[in-house]
Write an enzyme that holds these catalytic residues in place. Structure first.
Site, PDB file in Angstrom:
ATOM      1  N   LYS A 192       0.700  -1.194   0.153  1.00 30.06           N
ATOM      2  CA  LYS A 192      -0.175   0.068   0.013  1.00 30.06           C
ATOM      3  C   LYS A 192       0.918   1.121  -0.111  1.00 30.06           C
ATOM      4  O   LYS A 192       1.569   1.338   0.940  1.00 30.06           O
ATOM      5  CB  LYS A 192      -1.029   0.090   1.247  1.00 30.06           C
ATOM      6  CG  LYS A 192      -1.919   1.100   1.090  1.00 30.06           C
ATOM      7  CD  LYS A 192      -2.573   1.701   2.252  1.00 30.06           C
ATOM      8  CE  LYS A 192      -1.694   2.873   3.183  1.00 30.06           C
ATOM      9  NZ  LYS A 192      -2.032   4.024   2.122  1.00 30.06           N
ATOM     10  N   SER A 245       5.152   6.979  10.240  1.00 33.03           N
ATOM     11  CA  SER A 245       5.241   7.631  11.635  1.00 33.03           C
ATOM     12  C   SER A 245       5.376   6.888  12.991  1.00 33.03           C
ATOM     13  O   SER A 245       4.951   5.450  12.616  1.00 33.03           O
ATOM     14  CB  SER A 245       4.063   8.482  11.938  1.00 33.03           C
ATOM     15  OG  SER A 245       2.912   7.586  12.037  1.00 33.03           O
ATOM     16  N   THR A 246       5.895   6.991  13.856  1.00 31.90           N
ATOM     17  CA  THR A 246       6.105   6.226  15.150  1.00 31.90           C
ATOM     18  C   THR A 246       4.647   5.941  15.787  1.00 31.90           C
ATOM     19  O   THR A 246       4.501   4.780  16.121  1.00 31.90           O
ATOM     20  CB  THR A 246       7.176   7.005  16.423  1.00 31.90           C
ATOM     21  OG1 THR A 246       8.244   6.954  15.683  1.00 31.90           O
ATOM     22  CG2 THR A 246       7.116   6.020  17.505  1.00 31.90           C
ATOM     23  N   GLU A 247       3.695   6.943  15.526  1.00 32.53           N
ATOM     24  CA  GLU A 247       2.615   6.642  16.262  1.00 32.53           C
ATOM     25  C   GLU A 247       1.814   5.540  15.560  1.00 32.53           C
ATOM     26  O   GLU A 247       1.355   4.588  16.129  1.00 32.53           O
ATOM     27  CB  GLU A 247       1.752   7.894  16.009  1.00 32.53           C
ATOM     28  CG  GLU A 247       0.347   8.090  16.306  1.00 32.53           C
ATOM     29  CD  GLU A 247      -0.229   9.302  15.823  1.00 32.53           C
ATOM     30  OE1 GLU A 247       0.381  10.147  14.958  1.00 32.53           O
ATOM     31  OE2 GLU A 247      -1.607   9.155  15.980  1.00 32.53           O
ATOM     32  N   ILE A 248       1.817   5.472  14.074  1.00 31.64           N
ATOM     33  CA  ILE A 248       1.341   4.230  13.398  1.00 31.64           C
ATOM     34  C   ILE A 248       2.229   2.876  13.680  1.00 31.64           C
ATOM     35  O   ILE A 248       1.414   2.014  13.845  1.00 31.64           O
ATOM     36  CB  ILE A 248       1.177   4.443  11.950  1.00 31.64           C
ATOM     37  CG1 ILE A 248       0.129   5.833  11.729  1.00 31.64           C
ATOM     38  CG2 ILE A 248       0.394   3.380  11.176  1.00 31.64           C
ATOM     39  CD1 ILE A 248      -1.101   5.752  12.164  1.00 31.64           C
ATOM     40  N   GLY A 249       3.301   3.220  13.534  1.00 21.24           N
ATOM     41  CA  GLY A 249       4.002   1.881  14.084  1.00 21.24           C
ATOM     42  C   GLY A 249       3.848   1.155  15.386  1.00 21.24           C
ATOM     43  O   GLY A 249       3.548   0.064  15.317  1.00 21.24           O
ATOM     44  N   CYS A 300      12.981  10.828   6.965  1.00 20.87           N
ATOM     45  CA  CYS A 300      12.959  10.396   8.382  1.00 20.87           C
ATOM     46  C   CYS A 300      14.434  10.518   9.068  1.00 20.87           C
ATOM     47  O   CYS A 300      14.516  10.695  10.066  1.00 20.87           O
ATOM     48  CB  CYS A 300      12.497   8.844   8.255  1.00 20.87           C
ATOM     49  SG  CYS A 300      13.497   7.765   7.156  1.00 20.87           S
ATOM     50  N   GLU A 398       9.435  15.557  15.605  1.00 22.39           N
ATOM     51  CA  GLU A 398       9.776  15.337  14.182  1.00 22.39           C
ATOM     52  C   GLU A 398       9.142  16.479  13.373  1.00 22.39           C
ATOM     53  O   GLU A 398       7.810  16.301  13.393  1.00 22.39           O
ATOM     54  CB  GLU A 398       9.638  13.910  13.599  1.00 22.39           C
ATOM     55  CG  GLU A 398      10.216  13.544  12.211  1.00 22.39           C
ATOM     56  CD  GLU A 398       9.908  12.166  12.011  1.00 22.39           C
ATOM     57  OE1 GLU A 398       8.826  11.781  12.367  1.00 22.39           O
ATOM     58  OE2 GLU A 398      10.718  11.673  11.149  1.00 22.39           O
TER      59      GLU A 398
HETATM   60  P1  NDP Z   1       1.671   7.779   8.485  1.00 24.17           P
HETATM   61  O1  NDP Z   1       2.575   6.823   9.752  1.00 24.17           O
HETATM   62  O2  NDP Z   1       0.270   8.072   8.949  1.00 24.17           O
HETATM   63  O3  NDP Z   1       1.725   6.949   7.247  1.00 24.17           O
HETATM   64  C1  NDP Z   1       2.530   5.971   6.450  1.00 24.17           C
HETATM   65  C2  NDP Z   1       1.664   4.959   5.808  1.00 24.17           C
HETATM   66  O4  NDP Z   1       0.957   4.256   6.852  1.00 24.17           O
HETATM   67  C3  NDP Z   1       0.759   5.764   4.785  1.00 24.17           C
HETATM   68  O5  NDP Z   1       0.683   4.653   3.561  1.00 24.17           O
HETATM   69  C4  NDP Z   1      -0.382   5.607   5.541  1.00 24.17           C
HETATM   70  O6  NDP Z   1      -1.745   5.561   4.670  1.00 24.17           O
HETATM   71  C5  NDP Z   1      -0.531   4.333   6.320  1.00 24.17           C
HETATM   72  N1  NDP Z   1      -1.283   4.067   7.573  1.00 24.17           N
HETATM   73  C6  NDP Z   1      -1.951   5.081   8.173  1.00 24.17           C
HETATM   74  N2  NDP Z   1      -2.434   4.915   9.484  1.00 24.17           N
HETATM   75  C7  NDP Z   1      -2.394   3.280   9.137  1.00 24.17           C
HETATM   76  C8  NDP Z   1      -3.071   2.468   9.984  1.00 24.17           C
HETATM   77  N3  NDP Z   1      -3.636   2.380  11.089  1.00 24.17           N
HETATM   78  N4  NDP Z   1      -2.536   1.223   9.621  1.00 24.17           N
HETATM   79  C9  NDP Z   1      -1.581   0.735   8.765  1.00 24.17           C
HETATM   80  N5  NDP Z   1      -1.329   1.744   7.784  1.00 24.17           N
HETATM   81  C10 NDP Z   1      -1.752   3.055   7.957  1.00 24.17           C
HETATM   82  O7  NDP Z   1       2.394   9.104   8.319  1.00 24.17           O
HETATM   83  P2  NDP Z   1       1.881  10.422   7.730  1.00 24.17           P
HETATM   84  O8  NDP Z   1       1.812  10.273   6.180  1.00 24.17           O
HETATM   85  O9  NDP Z   1       0.377  10.699   8.260  1.00 24.17           O
HETATM   86  O10 NDP Z   1       2.833  11.331   8.101  1.00 24.17           O
HETATM   87  C11 NDP Z   1       2.946  11.888   9.671  1.00 24.17           C
HETATM   88  C12 NDP Z   1       4.028  12.127  10.354  1.00 24.17           C
HETATM   89  O11 NDP Z   1       4.946  10.730  10.395  1.00 24.17           O
HETATM   90  C13 NDP Z   1       4.939  12.984   9.493  1.00 24.17           C
HETATM   91  O12 NDP Z   1       4.886  14.366   9.643  1.00 24.17           O
HETATM   92  C14 NDP Z   1       6.388  12.462   9.828  1.00 24.17           C
HETATM   93  O13 NDP Z   1       6.686  13.192  11.169  1.00 24.17           O
HETATM   94  C15 NDP Z   1       6.124  11.040  10.295  1.00 24.17           C
HETATM   95  N6  NDP Z   1       6.694  10.112   8.717  1.00 24.17           N
HETATM   96  C16 NDP Z   1       7.829   9.603   8.892  1.00 24.17           C
HETATM   97  C17 NDP Z   1       8.315   8.868   7.813  1.00 24.17           C
HETATM   98  C18 NDP Z   1       9.415   8.035   7.952  1.00 24.17           C
HETATM   99  O14 NDP Z   1      10.051   7.616   6.835  1.00 24.17           O
HETATM  100  N7  NDP Z   1       9.957   7.591   8.960  1.00 24.17           N
HETATM  101  C19 NDP Z   1       7.448   8.947   6.639  1.00 24.17           C
HETATM  102  C20 NDP Z   1       6.303   9.380   6.969  1.00 24.17           C
HETATM  103  C21 NDP Z   1       5.716  10.326   7.672  1.00 24.17           C
HETATM  104  P3  NDP Z   1      -2.052   7.061   4.381  1.00 24.17           P
HETATM  105  O15 NDP Z   1      -0.787   7.827   3.420  1.00 24.17           O
HETATM  106  O16 NDP Z   1      -3.301   6.839   3.378  1.00 24.17           O
HETATM  107  O17 NDP Z   1      -2.417   7.778   5.418  1.00 24.17           O
END
Ligand code: NDP
Length: 793
Positions: A192, A245-249, A300, A398
């Site tokens: 995805k 993001s760490t939150e979703i991780g 990141c 971040e």
């Molecule tokens: P997310 O962690 O939300 O998104 C990363 C991926 O996970 C996207 O494909 C997203 O889909 C998907 N996703 C979102 N929610 C879920 C879930 N519950 N279960 C499984 N997959 C999910 O990052 P964001 O894009 O919202 O960015 C927010 C913040 O995260 C940024 O400001 C940054 O601080 C950090 N970030 C860090 C990254 C890194 O490389 N370490 C990369 C991106 C963001 P969708 O795009 O449709 O929301």
């Protein structure tokens, strides 16, 4: 404008890259895309769609299918059907496909680079010169691992169907980092992409299919976070690989707990960029440009925390501000801009809000004096925040935008302290002309990647990934390949049979014999026997039900003390490997000297052959004595004048929960590899048969094992496993025992994202060296830190 005008002003004119072929591709699809499943585009099962927009203009680009559970089901089904055939193709067969993918990326490099720039907003200079070449190289590198799989990964098999979820900051590169190792090693994929940036994944899937990749091997399901969640929850998926993001991780860690799915997480960072007073200041200024204004700071591992030694701070910041005056922000398709657009207005607002919060806390903002493009695009100027306090929100969170925060330090120790003052641990950059200083600092930084006099260097052969809350697992290199494999020796494990509770033996004449002198085994914490905090104990019975002793009933507070003792024994991590080897041999020697006594203990407790168990335990200690100075890292030769040292660093303080079978041997098999590589352990021995382990403290004491390296807390396994899992000062947790304890350990470990190794309640034959010793465990005892060291001018 005349040439003379440009000559006089030394100004750049517009230098747009042609976007015709990318726009044609969109038109060919009528700017509407389904999911790519089983080799073809398919609309969403429930017809849902969403719009993707161009960051630089805000205009709609295409309408995409919004994935539901039904779509994920279809993709997993297609991937499952393809997997057996894909695996059967063998290493060489898959190497040919991976090679074809690399060539395909090179052939369509311009189209991919332009589409990526349009869809993400990043400058064409970066997509063309960095993303696309790295993508091609990643496939080529992994064609190599496929080719070598049978010899280099003998004894390992692919996992099956892998679910992969990627972010929007490097859409195509993250796709490559995810799918190349998965496919090379015989897995099939459901991927995805991020909602903002799905187009290059769809183009890639289409081109891959045209290049002959069999149907179902790569499936792309587009959609919002819920689509990602449906992948994470799908029972037909064997592993989740996530970047974001760490939150979703953390949510994904909790959701996959107890499912048996393998998991790797590449999460956020707040990486330090440390400039010492003897640095080449101009080079370091250019380093900052690459660290934080590359990809609009949406990286990141961006060097977002600038730590500058006090004596040079005014001069360095002055030069940096001067350099900021020459940065250019503009259309991503302009070949002469340094920065393009922020991916989406939502991200732009987040950056604005965080910077405003930082200023409110006292930071001073210096913005590059650039003219931002007009219109509905999302642009933000390169920004530097000074007067920042380490506890300010902008120093902790971040920002994920083109914003560097600057702080100062006085001594190297203070630099290390400030650098490590973060919950993250992804990357770090050190600038100093003194090689001794730089190489002294690098191992002290809590980060998976350290660049010396450089920043943001990547290579397929050099693993990438984080420490602490930046996630776990590596992408790239041998360690990255291993994340997509499972050991064959563990394939035939069966669910552990529940052991019936030890029934008290019949009364009769019992109690009238001469009894042994009463002995209650205490806990062993910080090199000393310790009474349990609750002063409670539990009765331990023999195989026939007779009482054979008591052990302390440890609780959360005892674990806390044990973890503190283990933390205090941190110098074990720096002990020489020779020293650790010697102590492991010494442990074996002293256990062997008391073999008969331990064997009798085991036999009376378990009714099994204690002699054999002690003998194998002694051998196992020898094995890890042998490994202690041989489980080395590697030296990579990435494409620069220099090297990347892949160092094996201990994870830190590790909790170990042992199963009931083979109580002494299982304990030794789990604890010895950890201490061999420099970790400190808090171990919970078998709940049922702890006595053979509690006696071990005498062996430890006579073998020069430093206090606190191994701590033993006896008691109820399930509760102690949970308490360890929720302890935020523990870096990793291994749970071998019940399925329930494994699930709880994984779920509760999400708090500080500790690394876990669990057996899901599947019993291991601890006597079988293939399954129970060596690299199979050692690989989990270390985290690889890659230190990049360029040399020459
Ligand atoms: P997310 O962690 O939300 O998104 C990363 C991926 O996970 C996207 O494909 C997203 O889909 C998907 N996703 C979102 N929610 C879920 C879930 N519950 N279960 C499984 N997959 C999910 O990052 P964001 O894009 O919202 O960015 C927010 C913040 O995260 C940024 O400001 C940054 O601080 C950090 N970030 C860090 C990254 C890194 O490389 N370490 C990369 C991106 C963001 P969708 O795009 O449709 O929301």
């Amino acid at each position: 404008m005349s040439v003379a005008h440009y000559f006089d002003t030394m100004d750049y004119g517009p230098a747009p890259e042609a976007d015709g072929p990318a726009r044609d591709w969109l038109r060919r699809h009528e700017a509407r895309f389904g999911h790519f499943i089983g080799g073809a585009f398919r609309p969403s099962a429930e017809g849902g769609t969403f719009e993707t927009r161009e960051p630089a203009t805000g205009k709609p680009l295409a309408t995409l299918a919004s994935g539901t559970t039904a779509d994920v089901d279809a993709a997993v089904e297609a991937a499952r059907q393809a997997q057996a055939h894909w695996q059967k193709l063998g290493g060489h067969g898959r190497a040919r496909h991976l090679y074809a993918l690399a060539r395909m990326v090179q052939r369509h490099g311009r189209l991919l680079a332009v589409l990526e720039a349009i869809d993400n907003g990043k400058p064409i200079r970066e997509t063309r010169d960095l993303d696309v070449p790295l993508v091609a190289w990643h496939f080529l590198h992994h064609a190599g691992w496929a080719q070598l799989q049978e010899s280099e990964f003998a004894g390992y098999s692919p996992l099956g169907v892998v679910g992969q979820i990627i972010p929007w900051n490097f859409p195509l590169l993250m796709l490559a980092w995810k799918i190349a190792p998965a496919l090379a090693l015989g897995n099939t994929v459901v991927l995805k992409p991020a909602e903002y940036t799905s187009l290059t994944a769809l183009l890639f899937a289409e081109l891959a299919s045209e290049a002959g990749l069999p149907d179902g091997v790569l499936n792309v399901v587009t959609g919002p976070g819920e689509t990602g969640a449906a992948i994470v929850e799908h029972p037909g998926i064997d592993k989740i690989a996530f970047t974001g993001s760490t939150e979703i991780g953390r949510i994904i860690r909790e959701t996959t707990a107890g499912s048996g799915k393998k998991l790797t997480l590449e999460l956020g960072g707040k990486s330090p960029f440390i400039v010492f007073e003897d640095a080449d200041l101009d080079a370091a200024v250019e380093g900052v440009v690459d660290a934080i204004w590359f990809n609009q700071g949406q990286v990141c591992c961006a060097g977002s925390r600038l730590l500058v030694q006090e004596g040079i701070a005014p001069e360095f910041l002055m030069r940096l501000k001067r350099r900021m005056e020459t940065l250019r922000v503009g259309s991503p398709l302009d070949k002469a801009v340094d920065m393009g657009a922020i991916v989406d207005p939502v991200q732009l607002r987040r950056i604005e809000e965080l910077v405003a919060a930082g200023i409110k806390e006292g930071a001073v903002a210096h913005r590059a004096p650039v003219a931002l493009p007009e219109g509905d695009g999302s642009f933000y100027p390169p920004t530097l925040l000074t007067e920042v306090h380490p506890s300010s929100i902008v120093a902790r969170e971040e920002i994920f935008g083109p914003v560097a925060v600057a702080m100062t330090f006085r001594t190297p120790d203070e630099a290390v302290m400030l650098a490590n003052n973060s919950r993250y641990g992804l990357a770090a950059s050190i600038w100093s002309e003194t090689v001794g200083l730089a190489l002294d600092i690098a191992p002290k930084l809590q980060a998976g990647v350290v660049w010396i006099n450089a920043t943001n260097l990547f290579d397929a052969a050099v693993g990438f990934g984080g420490y602490r809350e930046s996630g776990f697992g590596r992408e790239g290199g041998r360690e990255g390949a291993l994340e997509y494999l499972k050991p064959d020796a563990w394939a035939n494990r069966r669910p552990r049979e529940a052991t019936p509770p030890a029934e008290p033996a019949d009364g009769g004449a019992q109690g009238f014999e001469l009894r042994a002198i009463d002995r209650t085994a205490k806990l062993f914490v910080g090199g000393k026997q310790a009474r349990p905090d609750g002063n409670g104990s539990r009765v331990i019975r023999s195989a026939t039900g007779a009482v054979i002793g008591e052990v302390g009933e440890g609780n959360r507070k005892d674990l806390r003390n044990a973890v503190a003792a283990a933390r205090a024994a941190e110098s074990w991590a720096r002990a020489s490997t020779h020293n650790r080897a010697q102590i492991l041999y010494y442990l074996a020697e002293n256990l062997s000297a008391r073999a008969a006594e331990f064997a009798a203990r085991i036999a009376s407790a378990t009714g099994t052959d204690g002699e054999q168990e002690v003998d194998v335990a002694v051998r196992r200690l020898f094995t890890y004595g042998a490994w202690a100075d041989k489980f080395d890292g590697a030296v990579h030769s990435p494409p620069l004048r220099g090297v990347a040292l892949a160092m094996h660093e201990p994870i830190g303080t590790v909790g170990v929960v042992c199963p009931d079978e083979a109580p002494l041997l299982a304990f030794v098999s789990l604890v010895a590899p950890l201490i061999a590589t420099g970790n400190r352990v808090v171990a919970v021995p078998s709940e049922r048969h702890p006595l053979s382990v509690t006696d071990l403290y005498q062996v430890f004491e006579t073998s020069d094992l430093p206090a606190g390296v191994v701590n033993i807390v006896t008691g109820g396994r399930e509760q102690l496993a949970k308490d360890l899992a929720s302890h935020d000062d523990l870096d990793a947790l291994w749970v071998f025992g019940s399925k329930e304890a494994a699930a709880a350990a994984e779920r509760l470990s999400a708090g500080n994202l500790k690394r876990t190794l669990v057996d899901d309640g599947l019993a291991l034959d601890w006597h079988d060296a293939k399954a129970a010793e060596g690299r199979i465990f050692l690989n989990h005892t270390v985290q690889v830190k890659n230190i990049w060291i360029p040399y020459g001018d």
